[in-house]
Scaffold this active site. Structure first.
Site, PDB file in Angstrom:
ATOM      1  N   SER A 195      -9.792  -2.113 -16.932  1.00  0.00           N
ATOM      2  CA  SER A 195      -9.656  -3.004 -15.781  1.00  0.00           C
ATOM      3  C   SER A 195     -10.010  -2.408 -14.436  1.00  0.00           C
ATOM      4  O   SER A 195     -10.113  -3.122 -13.455  1.00  0.00           O
ATOM      5  CB  SER A 195      -8.231  -3.560 -15.731  1.00  0.00           C
ATOM      6  OG  SER A 195      -8.006  -4.440 -16.803  1.00  0.00           O
TER       7      SER A 195
ATOM      8  N   LYS B 128      -3.804  -5.674  -6.233  1.00  0.00           N
ATOM      9  CA  LYS B 128      -3.979  -6.731  -7.221  1.00  0.00           C
ATOM     10  C   LYS B 128      -2.768  -7.650  -7.223  1.00  0.00           C
ATOM     11  O   LYS B 128      -1.638  -7.190  -7.049  1.00  0.00           O
ATOM     12  CB  LYS B 128      -4.157  -6.124  -8.620  1.00  0.00           C
ATOM     13  CG  LYS B 128      -5.429  -5.349  -8.811  1.00  0.00           C
ATOM     14  CD  LYS B 128      -5.444  -4.620 -10.141  1.00  0.00           C
ATOM     15  CE  LYS B 128      -5.447  -5.544 -11.335  1.00  0.00           C
ATOM     16  NZ  LYS B 128      -5.699  -4.814 -12.598  1.00  0.00           N
TER      17      LYS B 128
ATOM     18  N   SER C 244      -9.732  -6.455 -14.998  1.00  0.00           N
ATOM     19  CA  SER C 244      -8.908  -7.382 -14.249  1.00  0.00           C
ATOM     20  C   SER C 244      -8.800  -7.047 -12.759  1.00  0.00           C
ATOM     21  O   SER C 244      -8.241  -7.829 -11.999  1.00  0.00           O
ATOM     22  CB  SER C 244      -7.498  -7.411 -14.851  1.00  0.00           C
ATOM     23  OG  SER C 244      -6.843  -6.158 -14.713  1.00  0.00           O
TER      24      SER C 244
END
Length: 468
Positions: free
Chosen positions: A181, A82, A157
Site C-alpha cells: 500500500s 491516510k 491504499s
C-alpha cells in the site's frame, strides 16, 4: 524562482528551521494548491485548513523564541494522513459509507510521532474502504486520480497521499503498507516508496493485523526526502546522514517469480519489463552484479495470505443494518472472514510463518532482490471495480458485485508486493522508466528492490546512488 512546492522536502525543512520562510506562508501555499487542484485529483477527503493555520502560527511563535537547533526535526512541515489513521478532532472515515463518521478522540501513535516532530497536518487523504485494495476509490468521496494521467488511478491504499505528493500538494507523506500500500501508489505516481521491515516503526502496529503485515513508510520524491521521514518514523537510526555514504558493491538477484502465479497466472506488460531492464542497466552501471534468481513459492500462499489479509475486516464493528453500504469486495471478504473458524486463521498464520522461513532462505543467497514494481501500467479509474463510467460520478450506487474478479485484477496488477509484507522485509520502489521516454513523460513504471532485515539505509543509499 523555485516555488515552495517544487522544493525537496529536505530543502523546505531547512528553510523553515532557519526562519527564511514562515510556517504560515508554507501552510498557506500548500492549502492554496490543495484548494485549486484537489477537486480534479481527489487526493484529500478532508482538508483541515483552520487547524493547520492555527498550528502554523504556533510553530512561528516557537521559531521566534528558539534557535534552529532547538526546533523539532520537521518544524512547520506540512503533511497529511491516510483516512484510516486517527487525527484528534478530525473525522476518520476508513473510506466507508457503512461507518458513523465521528471525530477521533485522540491522535493515533503514528500521528503523534509527526506532531511531536513539529509537522502540521493539512488533512486526511483518500483511501479504499478499510485499506483493502490497490486502488483508492470508495463510495464516500471522488476517486483519487494519478497526477500524470488523471484518467488513471493513483493506486492504493495510500493512493490519496501518493497523488498529493506527486502533484505538489504535499512535500512528502507517510503511508502504510500491508500488502503493497506504499509501494503500489508510489510506483503508479512516479515516487520513491519505502516499506520498512517488520518492527522498525513501532507506531504502525495494529491489533487488527494478526500476521503483522502493516508497516508505515514514506512516500517521497527522492530517497533523501524519504530518509528524512524515516528519521521521524524510526528515531535514533539517522537515515538522512547514512544516505550520503556509497553502498558496497552488491550481488542482486533478478526475478519475475510470484507466489500468485499458480492461482492467477499473469504476463507482465512490456512496460513492466522495460522498467526492469532500465533498473538492471542503472544497477550494473553503478557497479553491482546482477544474475537471474529462480524463486520457488508454495502454491498455498494465495489462500493463506487472503485469510490473514481480510481477518481485520471480518472483525470490524459494523452495524448489520449498514452492511449493505459496504463496497462489494469488502462485503464479500467480510462475510467469508466471519465464516472462517479461528482454527482456519491459525492454520493460515502458521503457514505464512513457514513461507517466510522458506522465502528468506532463498533470498538469502543475494544481497538484494530485484523485480518490477508492478506488472501493468497504472490502471484506469474504475477498472478494478468494472465501473463503466470510470468513476467520474460518485458515490456509485451500482458498483458491479464481482469481488473475485476485482481481487484477481489486483493480484495480477501487483503480484510482487504482498510476499514482502509476509516476510517482514524492507523494500523500496523507484520510478526508473516512463512510457513517454523521459522522466515526467507518459506513465511512470518502476522497480522494486527487496533487502534483508535491517537494510532500510542500504536501500536508500542504492536509490540515491541511482539518482533518486
Amino acid at each position: 524562482m523555485t516555488e515552495l512546492h517544487e522544493l525537496p522536502a529536505v530543502a523546505l525543512r531547512d528553510l523553515l528551521r532557519s526562519g527564511a520562510v514562515s510556517s504560515t506562508d508554507v501552510t498557506s501555499h500548500f492549502l492554496d494548491r490543495i484548494g485549486r487542484q484537489n477537486p480534479f485529483l481527489g487526493a484529500f477527503i478532508t482538508v483541515t485548513a483552520d487547524q493547520a493555520m492555527k498550528q502554523a502560527r504556533a510553530a512561528d511563535a516557537l521559531r521566534s523564541r528558539s534557535e534552529a537547533d532547538e526546533l523539532p526535526l520537521l518544524h512547520g512541515m506540512p503533511v497529511a494522513f491516510k483516512d484510516h489513521t486517527d487525527v484528534a478532532g478530525v473525522v476518520t472515515t476508513h473510506g466507508s459509507a457503512a461507518l458513523d463518521h465521528k471525530p477521533a478522540p485522540a491522535d493515533a501513535p503514528l500521528v503523534a510521532l509527526f506532531k511531536d516532530a513539529g509537522a502540521i497536518s493539512l488533512g486526511k487523504t483518500q483511501v479504499p474502504e478499510f485499506g483493502l485494495t490497490a486502488y483508492s476509490e470508495n463510495r464516500i468521496a471522488p476517486p483519487s486520480r494519478n497526477p500524470h494521467a488523471p484518467s488513471r488511478s493513483s493506486g492504493g491504499s495510500s493512493g490519496g497521499s501518493a497523488a498529493a505528493v506527486a502533484a505538489g500538494l504535499l512535500p512528502f507523506a507517510p503511508g502504510t503498507d500491508g500488502g503493497g500500500s506504499v509501494r503500489i501508489p508510489a510506483a503508479a505516481c512516479g515516487l520513491v516508496g519505502l516499506k520498512p521491515g517488520r518492527g522498525v516503526v513501532a507506531a504502525g502496529e495494529s491489533t487488527g493485523d494478526p500476521a503483522r503485515l502493516v508497516a508505515p513508510g514514506p512516500l517521497a520524491r527522492s530517497a533523501e526526502d524519504a530518509a528524512l521521514m524515516m528519521d521521524v518514523l524510526a528515531p535514533g537510526n539517522q537515515y538522512l546522514s547514512a544516505i550520503t555514504q556509497e553502498p558496497p558493491r552488491l550481488r542482486i538477484g533478478v526475478t519475475l517469480d510470484s507466489p500468485w502465479s499458480s492461482t492467477f497466472p499473469f504476463t507482465p506488460d512490456r512496460e513492466a519489463l522495460d522498467a526492469l531492464q532500465a533498473g538492471e542497466t542503472l544497477l550494473e552501471q553503478a557497479g553491482h552484479t546482477l544474475a537471474d534468481a529462480g524463486i520457488r513459492y508454495d502454491n498455498r500462499y494465495p489462500d493463506a495470505f487472503t485469510t490473514a489479509w481480510t481477518a481485520g475486516v471480518g472483525a470490524a464493528r459494523i452495524s448489520p443494518s449498514r452492511e449493505a453500504l459496504l463496497a462489494p469486495l469488502t462485503r464479500t471478504f467480510r462475510r467469508r472472514a466471519q465464516q472462517r473458524s479461528p482454527a482456519k486463521l491459525a492454520e493460515a498464520l502458521a503457514f505464512l510463518r513457514q513461507f517466510q522461513h522458506d522465502t528468506l532462505a532463498q533470498y538469502g543467497q543475494w544481497d538484494l532482490m530485484l523485480m518490477p514494481a508492478l506488472a501493468q501500467t497504472p490502471r484506469p479509474v474504475g477498472w478494478f471495480t468494472g465501473t463503466a463510467h470510470g468513476g467520474d460520478r460518485w458515490p456509485s450506487a451500482q458498483w458491479p458485485g464481482d469481488a473475485d474478479g476485482d481481487y484477481r485484477k489486483q493480484c495480477e496488477y501487483a503480484p510482487w508486493s504482498s510476499m514482502v509484507n509476509v516476510c517482514g522485509l524492507p523494500a523500496i520502489t523507484l520510478p526508473v522508466h516512463w512510457t513517454g521516454g523521459a522522466a515526467g513523460s507518459g506513465l511512470p513504471m518502476g522497480i522494486q528492490l527487496v533487502g534483508p532485515m535491517g537494510s532500510e539505509a542500504l536501500l536508500l543509499q542504492v536509490a540515491r546512488q541511482l539518482g533518486y
